[in-house]
Write an enzyme that holds these catalytic residues in place. Structure first.
Site, short mmCIF file in Angstrom:
data_model
loop_
_atom_site.label_atom_id
_atom_site.label_comp_id
_atom_site.label_asym_id
_atom_site.label_seq_id
_atom_site.Cartn_x
_atom_site.Cartn_y
_atom_site.Cartn_z
N SER A 196 17.06 56.84 0.41
CA SER A 196 18.22 57.18 -0.41
C SER A 196 19.10 58.17 0.33
CB SER A 196 17.77 57.79 -1.74
OG SER A 196 18.90 58.32 -2.43
N ASN A 212 26.85 55.21 -5.96
CA ASN A 212 26.11 56.17 -6.78
C ASN A 212 25.62 57.32 -5.91
OD1 ASN A 212 22.95 56.58 -6.73
ND2 ASN A 212 23.33 54.47 -6.03
N PHE A 266 17.82 60.71 -7.42
CA PHE A 266 16.47 60.59 -7.97
C PHE A 266 16.34 61.28 -9.33
CE2 PHE A 266 13.97 60.14 -3.67
CZ PHE A 266 14.49 58.86 -3.50
N ASN A 271 18.07 49.90 1.27
CA ASN A 271 18.68 50.75 0.25
C ASN A 271 20.21 50.66 0.38
OD1 ASN A 271 19.01 52.89 -1.71
ND2 ASN A 271 17.00 53.65 -1.10
N ASN A 293 21.08 60.16 -1.15
CA ASN A 293 21.53 61.14 -2.15
C ASN A 293 20.60 62.34 -2.33
OD1 ASN A 293 23.81 59.52 -2.76
ND2 ASN A 293 22.49 58.19 -4.00
N THR A 294 19.52 62.40 -1.54
CA THR A 294 18.66 63.58 -1.47
C THR A 294 18.79 64.14 -0.06
OG1 THR A 294 17.10 62.74 -3.12
CG2 THR A 294 16.29 64.45 -1.62
N LYS A 320 10.58 51.38 2.12
CA LYS A 320 11.98 51.00 1.89
C LYS A 320 12.87 51.76 2.86
CE LYS A 320 15.35 50.04 -1.72
NZ LYS A 320 15.55 49.89 -3.18
#
Length: 358
Positions: free
Chosen positions: A173, A110, A114, A240, A175-176, A211
């Site tokens: 994450s 994915n 967020f 993560n 993805n940021t 995390k």
């Protein structure tokens, strides 16, 4: 999985992943009987950080991003549910498509970024459930275009401390853009100082967990340990999703960018878990995440040093009855070994896992 469950999964898998996810949230929100709740086994209870978990299995953040169905998730048998990641302002996340199933690997990639409705929407829902039983953690993050990401985390702590059984600081994450840089020691030190000061000033003082990513080397784990210890964080969530792609058999989507979760993440995330337990010592809480899809994988996380475990991707492939099957399997294992508490199992394979190469 039952025959009915296999039919339901087959139908969901004809839909794109985000549509299927939305339907599963809607089913839980409407109270449809998607799975029965397993019987409670007192041997699976875990008490830590002032919280009494009915069992060690939790739903990881990422599923219920907007705090829509935490109580329904608890009704599936989970001992706790973690909502979020929630950012101060609503954001749509990255362009679609951004979720990719890899069925032959039992994995998902994915790059959601967020996507969520923001603090105000989540707070309204969490305020409505205030006073209900059940452990609900709140995972907080920063907006992609924020001028001061540390301030975003402070705002999350102040806003949600009164509703949270615990808070999770998510800086892991992939993805940021730039978010994982906050795991570097100097930035992490400032973040954790300000987060813990915000909790001290908040009307309630829930435990706070950090995390982390699985894509860290030993020196980085040592730096994180030093800051977590110095700032007196309550614990760490490991881990993560990963940006690694080693060993995938799925040809179609294996090259997609984003975070990989599911079965292929199990080994690396468990090694990092064990390394963190070695570095942190026996006291701090560690929640193990990554590749949990059975009683055996859940138990192995505990053997490697976890107090609690979480899953998400495993339920995509095994369905909503998975929590009950895992808990029943854990109870059978305790029967076979004559165990009275899961604490007897923790760290029993710590050295073995910590010795594996990253």
């Amino acid at each position: 999985m039952s025959a009915l469950g296999r039919i339901g999964q087959k139908l969901l898998f004809t839909l794109d992943p985000e549509t299927a996810h939305g339907l599963s949230i809607a089913a839980l929100r409407c109270g449809l009987p998607v799975a029965g709740r397993p019987p409670q086994d007192n041997r699976l209870k875990v008490s830590l950080c002032g919280l009494d978990f009915p069992n060690p299995l939790g739903m990881a953040a990422g599923y219920d991003k907007n705090a829509e169905v935490p109580d329904a998730l608890l009704g599936l048998g989970f001992g706790f549910a973690e909502v979020g990641t929630i950012t101060p302002l609503p954001q749509t996340g990255n362009p679609k498509p951004r979720i990719f199933r890899l069925p032959s690997d039992g994995a998902v990639i994915n790059r959601l970024g967020f996507n969520n409705e923001g603090h105000a929407a989540a707070e309204k829902r969490l305020a409505a459930r205030k006073g209900r039983a059940g452990i609900v953690g709140i995972n907080i993050g920063a907006n992609k275009d924020s001028a001061d990401r540390v301030s975003d985390y402070e705002r999350g702590v102040i806003r949600f401390a009164r509703y949270a059984s615990y808070l999770t600081i998510n800086i892991s994450s992939p993805n940021t853009p730039g978010l994982r840089n906050m795991q570097e020691r100097e930035q992490l030190g400032e973040l954790l100082s300000r987060v813990m000061a915000a909790r001290a000033a908040a009307p309630a003082k829930p435990p706070v967990f950090l995390k982390i990513a699985p894509d860290l080397v030993e020196a980085e784990l040592e730096d994180i340990t030093a800051e977590v210890t110095e700032k007196q964080m309550d614990g760490v969530i490991v881990s993560n999703t990963t940006i690694a792609r080693a060993g995938l058999s799925s040809a179609g989507f294996a090259g997609e960018t984003g975070g990989l979760s599911g079965k292929p993440l199990f080994e690396r995330s468990t090694i990092v878990l064990a390394r963190m337990r070695k570095l942190l010592g026996p006291g701090p809480t560690i929640i193990g995440v990554g590749g949990v899809d059975s009683a055996e994988t859940a138990l192995e996380k505990i053997r490697a040093g976890a107090d609690l475990v979480q899953l998400y991707t495993g339920m995509i492939y095994a369905g909503p009855a998975l929590p009950g099957r895992i808990l029943s399997g854990m109870a059978r294992f305790m029967d076979s070994q004559g165990l009275k508490s899961l604490r007897e199992l923790r760290d029993s394979r710590l050295d073995r896992w910590a010795a594996k190469p990253l």
